[in-house]
Design an enzyme around this catalytic site. Structure first.
Site, mmCIF file in Angstrom:
data_model
loop_
_atom_site.group_PDB
_atom_site.id
_atom_site.type_symbol
_atom_site.label_atom_id
_atom_site.label_comp_id
_atom_site.label_asym_id
_atom_site.label_seq_id
_atom_site.Cartn_x
_atom_site.Cartn_y
_atom_site.Cartn_z
ATOM 1 N N ARG A 26 88.526 28.861 70.477
ATOM 2 C CA ARG A 26 86.506 27.817 70.520
ATOM 3 C C ARG A 26 86.173 27.901 71.515
ATOM 4 N NH1 ARG A 26 89.115 22.486 67.545
ATOM 5 N NH2 ARG A 26 89.282 23.542 65.324
ATOM 6 N N ARG A 30 80.956 24.537 69.951
ATOM 7 C CA ARG A 30 80.567 23.224 69.903
ATOM 8 C C ARG A 30 80.227 22.953 71.468
ATOM 9 N NH1 ARG A 30 84.501 20.193 65.849
ATOM 10 N NH2 ARG A 30 86.533 20.781 66.843
ATOM 11 N N ARG A 39 72.879 25.629 66.575
ATOM 12 C CA ARG A 39 73.313 25.228 64.931
ATOM 13 C C ARG A 39 72.254 23.728 64.790
ATOM 14 N NH1 ARG A 39 74.727 24.883 62.004
ATOM 15 N NH2 ARG A 39 76.679 22.315 61.803
ATOM 16 N N ASP A 75 85.398 32.096 60.590
ATOM 17 C CA ASP A 75 85.827 31.157 60.701
ATOM 18 C C ASP A 75 86.860 31.565 60.232
ATOM 19 O OD1 ASP A 75 86.108 28.307 59.666
ATOM 20 O OD2 ASP A 75 86.850 28.917 58.193
ATOM 21 N N TYR A 150 94.942 25.449 52.808
ATOM 22 C CA TYR A 150 93.138 24.296 52.513
ATOM 23 C C TYR A 150 93.378 24.809 50.636
ATOM 24 C CZ TYR A 150 92.523 24.097 57.327
ATOM 25 O OH TYR A 150 91.982 23.995 58.492
#
Length: 348
Positions: A26, A30, A39, A75, A150
């Protein structure tokens, strides 16, 4: 253009390098103010689907830090879109599957991924990045167990109990799902390789939930098939999961060239258990990066001392960087690791 920096690739091949290579999971995300500004303008899926935006985000950390590899911004769940799955990506809580897969009929509806037709934006971003980068580009994909979790659970969960329950209660359904996922993931990974990635990381993020015997029965055949299908390409294959202390030998046996460690396993212990079969990546606790830098340096030194200067160590966090991570701390840590020569004193 600057000379190509191959430290990361040399470490993946367990060859000597002039310094320990560094990159972070990552690292394009963010915690960066530039990313947060983007974003505010774009939905997360739009950032993934528009190659120019994915390229820009991939490059953001390279403009700030002297990291030795870039990882493609995307992703894990992107290939599921091409397999007919309707999902939303909620930053901070992960994917939400509109109709979870829990019956044979659900599995049968899964399409086989055709990467050039279904996810061309991923491949275009890779091609664009290859024209700009002077460090290796890491592509990635979710492992079959992680994506199955998931799909069955319907969203991120602490223990994926519903997915594991299906595995035990309806093994035929589980194996059919894993078969379909593995075939599509092989295609997805091969397409990234053909587009130009220098290495691939497989995120089997939740594999540590399994007992070793259950891993061998329900996951190992598919993970092996995936890795064996990619080995002829000759690029480094990194296998990463969390909570994998009980599975290290099993994961090394699956066929990856690099094993990524979370922070719960001491690096030297992992090296003793695995020997020279694989390179090791990791494994700073990402929460340490929220502490004063002297604490960060002490923890980094402990890891580097455990590596002992052996070829085949890639410095990384044991999971993704946290949103609160100060970018200045990341910059200082990269330079500190590069400068480390084993002659510093101290430690946590």
């Amino acid at each position: 253009m600057a000379a190509f920096n191959d430290r990361f690739l040399r470490a993946c091949r367990r060859e000597p390098a002039d310094a320990t290579p560094v990159w972070f999971m990552r690292q394009a995300g963010r915690y960066l103010p530039e990313y947060r500004a983007m974003r505010e303008r774009y939905a997360f899926l739009d950032l993934c689907r528009q190659p120019e935006l994915a390229v820009e985000i991939t490059l953001l950390p390279l403009r700030r830090f002297a990291v030795d590899a870039a990882i493609l911004f995307s992703d894990l769940t992107i290939p599921l879109l091409g397999m007919g799955i309707s999902l939303a990506l909620e930053e901070g809580s992960g994917p939400v599957i509109e109709s979870p897969l829990r019956r044979d009929a659900d599995v049968v509806r899964l399409r086989t991924l055709e990467p050039e037709a279904d996810v061309p934006f991923v491949l275009e971003a890779i091609r664009m990045l290859r024209a700009e980068l002077t460090v290796p580009l890491i592509g990635f994909l979710g492992g079959p167990f992680t994506l199955a979790c998931y799909l069955v659970e319907g969203r991120a969960a602490r223990d994926f109990a519903r997915a594991r329950a299906l595995m035990f209660a309806a093994p035929a359904t589980w194996h059919a799902l894993m078969e379909r996922l593995t075939e599509s993931l092989i295609r997805y990974a091969r397409s990234q390789i053909a587009a130009g990635v220098h290495a691939l990381q497989i995120f089997e993020s939740w594999i540590g939930l399994l007992h070793p015997l259950d891993y061998r029965a329900f996951v190992r055949p598919y993970l092996r098939r995936l890795l064996e299908a990619l080995q002829p390409a000759g690029i480094p294959l990194i296998l990463f999961g969390t909570g994998t202390a009980a599975l290290l030998e099993d994961l090394a046996e699956a066929g990856a060239s690099v094993i990524g460690l979370d922070w719960r396993v001491p690096l030297d212990v992992a090296w003793t258990r695995l020997g020279d079969r694989v390179a090791l990546q990791g494994n700073l606790d990402p929460a340490v990066l929220l502490a004063p830098f002297e604490v960060v340096a002490a923890h980094a030194e402990r890891i580097l001392r455990q590596a002992g200067g052996r070829p085949g160590h890639i410095f990384n966090t044991g999971h993704g960087l946290l949103p609160e991570t100060p970018p200045d701390t990341v910059a200082r840590l990269v330079d500190w690791v590069h400068a480390y020569r084993g002659d510093l004193q101290g430690g946590p």
